[in-house]
Design an enzyme around this catalytic site. Structure first.
Site, PDB file in Angstrom:
ATOM      1  N   GLU A  82       0.838  -1.197   0.000  1.00 45.96           N
ATOM      2  CA  GLU A  82       0.000   0.000   0.000  1.00 45.96           C
ATOM      3  C   GLU A  82       0.870   1.243   0.000  1.00 45.96           C
ATOM      4  O   GLU A  82       0.425   2.327   0.330  1.00 45.96           O
ATOM      5  CB  GLU A  82      -0.998  -0.024   1.158  1.00 45.96           C
ATOM      6  CG  GLU A  82      -0.399  -0.173   2.528  1.00 45.96           C
ATOM      7  CD  GLU A  82      -1.478  -0.197   3.615  1.00 45.96           C
ATOM      8  OE1 GLU A  82      -1.890  -1.300   3.979  1.00 45.96           O
ATOM      9  OE2 GLU A  82      -1.888   0.869   4.069  1.00 45.96           O
ATOM     10  N   CYS A 114      -3.242  -4.387   4.228  1.00 46.32           N
ATOM     11  CA  CYS A 114      -2.179  -5.233   4.794  1.00 46.32           C
ATOM     12  C   CYS A 114      -2.200  -6.670   4.304  1.00 46.32           C
ATOM     13  O   CYS A 114      -1.330  -7.446   4.685  1.00 46.32           O
ATOM     14  CB  CYS A 114      -2.236  -5.206   6.315  1.00 46.32           C
ATOM     15  SG  CYS A 114      -1.893  -3.574   6.981  1.00 46.32           S
ATOM     16  N   THR A 155       3.710   2.453  15.357  1.00 46.67           N
ATOM     17  CA  THR A 155       3.929   1.117  14.795  1.00 46.67           C
ATOM     18  C   THR A 155       4.163   1.100  13.282  1.00 46.67           C
ATOM     19  O   THR A 155       4.757   0.140  12.790  1.00 46.67           O
ATOM     20  CB  THR A 155       2.718   0.202  15.097  1.00 46.67           C
ATOM     21  OG1 THR A 155       1.517   0.879  14.697  1.00 46.67           O
ATOM     22  CG2 THR A 155       2.655  -0.128  16.584  1.00 46.67           C
ATOM     23  N   ARG A 202     -11.258   2.047  17.646  1.00 45.65           N
ATOM     24  CA  ARG A 202     -11.572   0.715  18.202  1.00 45.65           C
ATOM     25  C   ARG A 202     -12.303  -0.185  17.211  1.00 45.65           C
ATOM     26  O   ARG A 202     -12.334  -1.396  17.381  1.00 45.65           O
ATOM     27  CB  ARG A 202     -12.393   0.867  19.473  1.00 45.65           C
ATOM     28  CG  ARG A 202     -11.538   1.423  20.575  1.00 45.65           C
ATOM     29  CD  ARG A 202     -12.226   1.413  21.888  1.00 45.65           C
ATOM     30  NE  ARG A 202     -11.322   2.005  22.860  1.00 45.65           N
ATOM     31  CZ  ARG A 202     -11.581   2.115  24.137  1.00 45.65           C
ATOM     32  NH1 ARG A 202     -12.703   1.651  24.594  1.00 45.65           N
ATOM     33  NH2 ARG A 202     -10.708   2.660  24.938  1.00 45.65           N
ATOM     34  N   THR A 204     -11.304  -0.958  14.486  1.00 44.40           N
ATOM     35  CA  THR A 204     -10.318  -1.795  13.793  1.00 44.40           C
ATOM     36  C   THR A 204     -10.143  -3.154  14.476  1.00 44.40           C
ATOM     37  O   THR A 204      -9.507  -4.037  13.924  1.00 44.40           O
ATOM     38  CB  THR A 204      -8.931  -1.109  13.733  1.00 44.40           C
ATOM     39  OG1 THR A 204      -8.493  -0.869  15.071  1.00 44.40           O
ATOM     40  CG2 THR A 204      -8.973   0.198  12.970  1.00 44.40           C
ATOM     41  N   HIS A 237      -1.110 -11.668  11.148  1.00 45.12           N
ATOM     42  CA  HIS A 237      -0.788 -10.266  10.891  1.00 45.12           C
ATOM     43  C   HIS A 237      -0.533  -9.584  12.238  1.00 45.12           C
ATOM     44  O   HIS A 237      -1.221  -9.861  13.216  1.00 45.12           O
ATOM     45  CB  HIS A 237      -1.945  -9.589  10.146  1.00 45.12           C
ATOM     46  CG  HIS A 237      -1.742  -8.110   9.982  1.00 45.12           C
ATOM     47  ND1 HIS A 237      -0.624  -7.600   9.367  1.00 45.12           N
ATOM     48  CD2 HIS A 237      -2.493  -7.049  10.374  1.00 45.12           C
ATOM     49  CE1 HIS A 237      -0.707  -6.274   9.382  1.00 45.12           C
ATOM     50  NE2 HIS A 237      -1.821  -5.917   9.995  1.00 45.12           N
ATOM     51  N   LYS A 242      -0.570  -6.556  21.254  1.00 48.95           N
ATOM     52  CA  LYS A 242      -1.828  -6.830  21.959  1.00 48.95           C
ATOM     53  C   LYS A 242      -2.820  -7.613  21.103  1.00 48.95           C
ATOM     54  O   LYS A 242      -3.402  -8.593  21.551  1.00 48.95           O
ATOM     55  CB  LYS A 242      -2.445  -5.478  22.373  1.00 48.95           C
ATOM     56  CG  LYS A 242      -3.366  -5.566  23.560  1.00 48.95           C
ATOM     57  CD  LYS A 242      -3.576  -4.194  24.178  1.00 48.95           C
ATOM     58  CE  LYS A 242      -4.840  -3.548  23.633  1.00 48.95           C
ATOM     59  NZ  LYS A 242      -5.043  -2.202  24.171  1.00 48.95           N
ATOM     60  N   ASN A 269       4.712  -2.574  12.742  1.00 49.21           N
ATOM     61  CA  ASN A 269       3.775  -3.164  11.795  1.00 49.21           C
ATOM     62  C   ASN A 269       4.216  -2.824  10.373  1.00 49.21           C
ATOM     63  O   ASN A 269       4.135  -1.668   9.969  1.00 49.21           O
ATOM     64  CB  ASN A 269       2.368  -2.610  12.076  1.00 49.21           C
ATOM     65  CG  ASN A 269       1.328  -3.116  11.094  1.00 49.21           C
ATOM     66  OD1 ASN A 269       1.615  -3.965  10.256  1.00 49.21           O
ATOM     67  ND2 ASN A 269       0.124  -2.594  11.205  1.00 49.21           N
ATOM     68  N   SER A 299      -7.072  -4.533   6.033  1.00 49.55           N
ATOM     69  CA  SER A 299      -8.245  -3.700   6.254  1.00 49.55           C
ATOM     70  C   SER A 299      -9.063  -3.587   4.984  1.00 49.55           C
ATOM     71  O   SER A 299      -8.528  -3.616   3.881  1.00 49.55           O
ATOM     72  CB  SER A 299      -7.816  -2.305   6.709  1.00 49.55           C
ATOM     73  OG  SER A 299      -7.257  -2.377   7.992  1.00 49.55           O
TER      74      SER A 299
END
Lengths: 350, 134
Positions: A82, A114, A155, A202, A204, A237, A242, A269, A299
């Protein structure tokens, strides 16, 4: 989904650029009085002369070294990213030319946030599995963009990996099956002409990352009649540690199964490169016969799951290129947030 | 760099492709069409491995026009293991003490990303050898 003809990974190669930005450099710039825990220790940043093309070239060269094939034998070079250097002009043709795969080859850039890299992997599996080609190269690579001061800036990193798929008798790891799970979920996007992507905070998590990885995983497990305990290693991924810890638990995997592929703490990431880089780190340590579970997330949204088995050949070909660990220790720390802004090209000059 | 010239030179730029004289076996980088030793025109493309040692180096503090976004940078002369001497930018050398004789390897990086027509020029650079086989 299974192929008619048995297919495997015949070569793999990683790349992580050398500059690293500790997360605390971002925190001290944007949230100087906050004591909130930081999502990762540090992230990789592309060198001032690096982009998705240059990083893909090095990963592809590493993959070709392990595959021990002539680049002219490749029938496809697909780059999932991307962060294309050109809005219009393929990244893949530059990569294909640089590695010596042109001109009798397919080349295209794949786009799916991603999971663009795993999309390229699945297409390469199909190309080889149908008998259309003996070898196909799939790359997932990003120099991820993030808005200065945004949560994702801690990230959003650079790096990825390349995979040569080919016939099973030359495989370092066999592909048992793969599948995709996709819905329309607007968790993260960038409109045309915008510099930085937007995300749904959130949103996501539950309806995006967790739902799609669970969907793809449950589907392939039921197709193969397997469960988490049948695998030695698992890779997902890695947007942050977390999310990976949580999905590992939700799917019944153990922290030991995901540990060797967990590169997010040290790299951040790498978006389309993230799960592919994790898989390369697992292949760096896997033993013949080890079953490996792989699931990406992109995504928009969707996941691609792969079930793999390492072969004897992995041992003999592994040292033909640098391991992920070597790239992780090949490190130069950026000490100033301003230097990072320059490296990441966040300063507009005109 | 002009677009047609860049396109013509892409194989030598991207992957260090030179030429080899089929009569006297001499190797050239950049490639030549006629061997200056034996005058043979029987030359063919030759792919250099991209490994060598640092022969000399300097630091460019005032980059010429077109290189400003990347500078300051180091430039080195590299003795390829196959013989030819190549002048090139050095990269991944922040914090590295450059030493004559050190082992280096070719990588493909951005040489210019702000040319007048807006295209990106990619090409060979050398960096200190990353430990690990290739």
């Amino acid at each position: 989904m299974k192929t008619e003809r048995a297919v495997g990974i015949v070569g793999y190669g990683a790349y992580v650029p050398r500059p690293r930005l500790p997360a605390k450099r971002i925190a001290e710039t944007w949230l100087p009085s906050s004591s909130r825990p930081l999502p990762v220790r540090e992230k990789s940043v592309p060198g001032i002369d690096e982009d998705t093309v240059t990083m893909s070239i090095e990963a592809a060269r590493n993959a070709l070294s392990r595959a021990a094939i002539d680049p002219s034998e490749l029938r496809a070079v697909w780059v999932g990213t991307e962060s294309k250097p050109y809005a219009v002009k393929p990244t893949s043709t530059i990569v294909a030319e640089a590695i010596g795969a042109t001109p009798n080859v397919s080349a295209a850039d794949m786009e799916f946030a991603c999971k663009a890299g795993s999309e390229a992997m699945q297409t390469a599996v199909a190309y080889v599995g149908s008998g259309m080609a003996d070898y196909a190269l799939a790359i997932g690579m990003d120099a991820a963009q993030s808005k200065p001061g945004d949560a994702l800036e801690y990230t959003a990193a650079a790096g990825g990996a390349a995979y040569v798929f080919g016939p099973a008798d030359r495989a370092l790891a066999l592909v048992e099956a793969s599948n995709s799970y996709v819905t329309d979920t607007p968790d993260f996007f960038r409109r045309q002409h915008m510099h930085y992507p937007e995300h749904g905070h959130r949103f996501t998590g539950e309806p995006a990352y967790f739902t799609h990885i669970q969907g793809a995983t449950q589907e392939i497990m039921s197709e193969l009649g397997r469960e988490a305990a049948d695998y030695r290693w698992a890779v997902f991924h890695q947007p942050n540690p977390k999310f990976v810890h949580r999905i590992t638990k939700l799917l019944g995997f153990t922290p030991e199964q995901v540990k060797p592929g967990m590169v997010v703490e040290e790299v951040g990431n790498t978006y389309a490169g993230s799960s592919l880089l994790g898989l390369a780190a697992v292949l760096d340590v896997a033993a013949p016969g080890d079953r490996i579970f792989f699931c990406s997330y992109g995504s928009g949204a969707g996941s691609d799951a792969f079930s793999l088995v390492a072969t004897e050949r992995l041992i003999s070909m592994r040292d033909a290129a640098p391991r992920v660990r070597q790239y992780l220790s090949h490190r130069y720390e950026i000490r100033e947030y301003g230097h990072y802004l320059r490296h990441a090209r966040k300063i507009r000059m005109h | 760099m002009q677009l047609p010239r860049y396109h013509r030179l892409r194989r030598s730029f991207y992957r260090l492709e030179g030429t080899r004289c089929n009569r006297c076996d001499r190797l050239f980088f950049p490639g030549r069409r006629i061997c200056p030793d034996c005058r043979s025109q029987d030359v063919e493309p030759y792919q250099f491995r991209g490994r060598g040692t640092l022969y000399s180096f300097t630091n460019v503090q005032q980059p010429p026009r077109g290189f400003g976004s990347i500078g300051p940078y180091a430039v080195g002369m590299v003795r390829l293991e196959e013989g030819p001497l190549v002048t090139s930018q050095l990269t991944d050398v922040d914090g590295v003490d450059l030493v004559i004789g050190m082992e280096v390897e070719m990588v493909t990086r951005k040489i210019q990303d702000s040319s007048e027509h807006g295209y990106i020029v990619y090409g060979y650079k050398f960096r200190p050898l990353l430990t690990g086989a290739r």
